[in-house]
Design a protein around this motif. Structure first.
Motif, PDB file in Angstrom:
ATOM      1  N   SER A   1      -3.738   8.742 -12.982  1.00  0.00           N
ATOM      2  CA  SER A   1      -5.116   8.299 -13.205  1.00  0.00           C
ATOM      3  C   SER A   1      -5.127   6.856 -13.708  1.00  0.00           C
ATOM      4  CB  SER A   1      -5.809   9.225 -14.197  1.00  0.00           C
ATOM      5  OG  SER A   1      -4.996   9.359 -15.343  1.00  0.00           O
TER       6      SER A   1
ATOM      7  N   THR B   1       6.779   5.652  -9.672  1.00  0.00           N
ATOM      8  CA  THR B   1       6.197   6.618 -10.606  1.00  0.00           C
ATOM      9  C   THR B   1       7.115   6.871 -11.801  1.00  0.00           C
ATOM     10  OG1 THR B   1       7.133   8.363  -9.241  1.00  0.00           O
ATOM     11  CG2 THR B   1       4.812   7.849  -8.873  1.00  0.00           C
TER      12      THR B   1
ATOM     13  N   GLU C   1       0.829  -1.218   0.000  1.00  0.00           N
ATOM     14  CA  GLU C   1       0.000   0.000   0.000  1.00  0.00           C
ATOM     15  C   GLU C   1       0.860   1.263   0.000  1.00  0.00           C
ATOM     16  OE1 GLU C   1      -3.843  -1.958   2.348  1.00  0.00           O
ATOM     17  OE2 GLU C   1      -2.238  -0.981   3.472  1.00  0.00           O
TER      18      GLU C   1
ATOM     19  N   LEU D   1       0.624   3.952  -3.099  1.00  0.00           N
ATOM     20  CA  LEU D   1       0.030   5.254  -2.761  1.00  0.00           C
ATOM     21  C   LEU D   1       0.338   6.376  -3.760  1.00  0.00           C
ATOM     22  CD1 LEU D   1      -1.786   6.435  -0.550  1.00  0.00           C
ATOM     23  CD2 LEU D   1       0.288   7.146   0.654  1.00  0.00           C
ATOM     24  N   PRO D   2       1.623   6.594  -4.114  1.00  0.00           N
ATOM     25  CA  PRO D   2       1.871   7.714  -5.049  1.00  0.00           C
ATOM     26  C   PRO D   2       1.204   7.512  -6.402  1.00  0.00           C
ATOM     27  CG  PRO D   2       3.906   6.492  -4.596  1.00  0.00           C
ATOM     28  CD  PRO D   2       2.873   5.989  -3.640  1.00  0.00           C
TER      29      PRO D   2
ATOM     30  N   ARG E   1       8.873   2.871  -3.494  1.00  0.00           N
ATOM     31  CA  ARG E   1       7.843   3.916  -3.570  1.00  0.00           C
ATOM     32  C   ARG E   1       8.350   5.127  -4.360  1.00  0.00           C
ATOM     33  NH1 ARG E   1       5.804   6.632   1.881  1.00  0.00           N
ATOM     34  NH2 ARG E   1       7.974   7.266   1.797  1.00  0.00           N
TER      35      ARG E   1
ATOM     36  N   ALA F   1      -1.738   6.043  -6.805  1.00  0.00           N
ATOM     37  CA  ALA F   1      -3.141   6.385  -6.590  1.00  0.00           C
ATOM     38  C   ALA F   1      -3.311   7.892  -6.471  1.00  0.00           C
ATOM     39  CB  ALA F   1      -3.653   5.682  -5.332  1.00  0.00           C
ATOM     40  N   GLN F   2      -2.317   8.544  -5.862  1.00  0.00           N
ATOM     41  CA  GLN F   2      -2.455   9.988  -5.605  1.00  0.00           C
ATOM     42  C   GLN F   2      -2.111  10.853  -6.805  1.00  0.00           C
ATOM     43  OE1 GLN F   2       0.058  10.497  -2.141  1.00  0.00           O
ATOM     44  NE2 GLN F   2      -1.711  10.510  -0.770  1.00  0.00           N
ATOM     45  N   THR F   3      -1.162  10.424  -7.613  1.00  0.00           N
ATOM     46  CA  THR F   3      -0.666  11.347  -8.642  1.00  0.00           C
ATOM     47  C   THR F   3      -0.939  10.894 -10.073  1.00  0.00           C
ATOM     48  OG1 THR F   3       1.525  10.348  -8.838  1.00  0.00           O
ATOM     49  CG2 THR F   3       1.250  12.015  -7.109  1.00  0.00           C
TER      50      THR F   3
END
Ligand SMILES: Nc1ncnc2c1ncn2[C@@H]1O[C@H](COP(=O)(O)OP(=O)(O)O)[C@@H](O)[C@H]1O
Ligand SMILES: [Mg+2]
Length: 268
Positions: A114, A160, A103, A107-108, A156, A110-112
């Motif tokens: 689409s 991205t 998770e 997270l990044p 993490r 999901a947050q940054t």
């Protein structure tokens, strides 16, 4: 050798003071695409402040930070990250204790982004696998060793697919074996994935071994900047002091902030 003459990251005239305490007086630094630049400096020299300015977590008083020619935009906001193109690896990892390793890594995304939930799962699992953590996705940070937590933080930071990764003392607080493993990992991942990196460290050996260029932050300025060979050849007394201390430093566990042998030498 480098494809573009324009540095990926260019910092000009960066200034940051807290009250009347000027931490960064005037910093100029260029980071060519594909290179690792280490920023050395004693404890309290302003390394973390500098990196947080680059990450958009601290708003500088003056100066310009250009990422690939574009302003990284710190227009008074709380947190204006320079987009998914830059990632920050915090000194203390900053993993969320209530989330599993998986998770934390997802997270990044999901947050940054689409991306679809399926795609997020597959990318986060891929990042964990790449760091040898495939079997530990369901573990919570408290169930993992320091070296493994650092690898989760690394996964993490990389999930991205950033163009530039900002590492704050990536091996501080680790035992020597984990320290070497994490550092090797950074160098190998950078070869495989091709990101550009700024590594803030007080460890001269790490800086010299892993970097294309070394900068020395002192009294709010970049006192020295050059490749490791020039660092070894420099007659600057502070640089030679650092060189001399490197052998002794290497025998110590890094990361006892403020009381490292390096800090001690600097302060005398
Ligand atoms: N948010 C803040 N408010 C006031 N002073 C700060 C803040 N952050 C850092 N400083 C000061 O800036 C100086 C540099 O800190 P830092 O960048 O953390 O040093 P280091 O080189 O060890 O990473 C220190 O004197 C610290 O106390
Ligand atoms: Mg620091």
């Amino acid at each position: 050798m480098k494809s573009s003459s324009r540095p990926l990251l260019k910092v000009s005239g960066l200034r940051k003071a807290f009250g009347d305490h000027v931490v960064l007086a005037r910093i100029d630094l260029s980071v060519p695409r594909g290179t690792i630049v280490s920023v050395l400096g004693r404890s309290g020299a302003g390394k973390s402040v500098f990196l947080k300015c680059l990450a958009g977590l601290i708003v500088p008083d003056a100066g310009q930070i250009l990422l690939d020619g574009r302003s990284s935009g710190t227009s008074g906001g709380q947190r204006t990250p320079s987009g998914p193109r830059a990632s920050f690896l915090f000194q203390g990892n900053a993993l969320l204790d209530s989330l599993t390793a998986f998770e934390n890594v997802a997270l990044p995304l999901a947050q940054t982004t689409s991306l679809s939930p399926d795609e997020i799962v597959s990318r986060a699992e891929g990042a964990l696998d790449r760091l040898g953590l495939g079997a530990f996705g369901r573990h919570y940070p408290s169930q993992l060793s320091g070296g493994m937590q650092k690898r989760v933080a690394l996964a993490r930071a990389l999930v991205t697919e950033p163009e530039i990764v900002l590492f704050d003392e990536p091996t501080a607080g680790l035992d020597p074996l984990s320290r070497n493993a994490v550092f090797e990992l950074i160098v190998r991942l950078r070869q495989d994935l091709g990101f550009t990196a700024v590594i803030v460290t007080h460890d001269v050996v790490e800086a010299l071994e892993a970097s294309d260029r070394v900068a020395l932050l002192d009294q709010g300025h970049i006192r020295f900047e050059g490749d490791p060979e020039s660092f070894m050849a420099s007659r600057d007394p502070m640089v030679s002091d650092l060189r001399d201390s490197a052998g002794a430093l290497a025998r110590h566990v890094a990361g006892i902030t403020g009381v490292t042998p390096l800090a001690g030498r600097f302060l005398t």
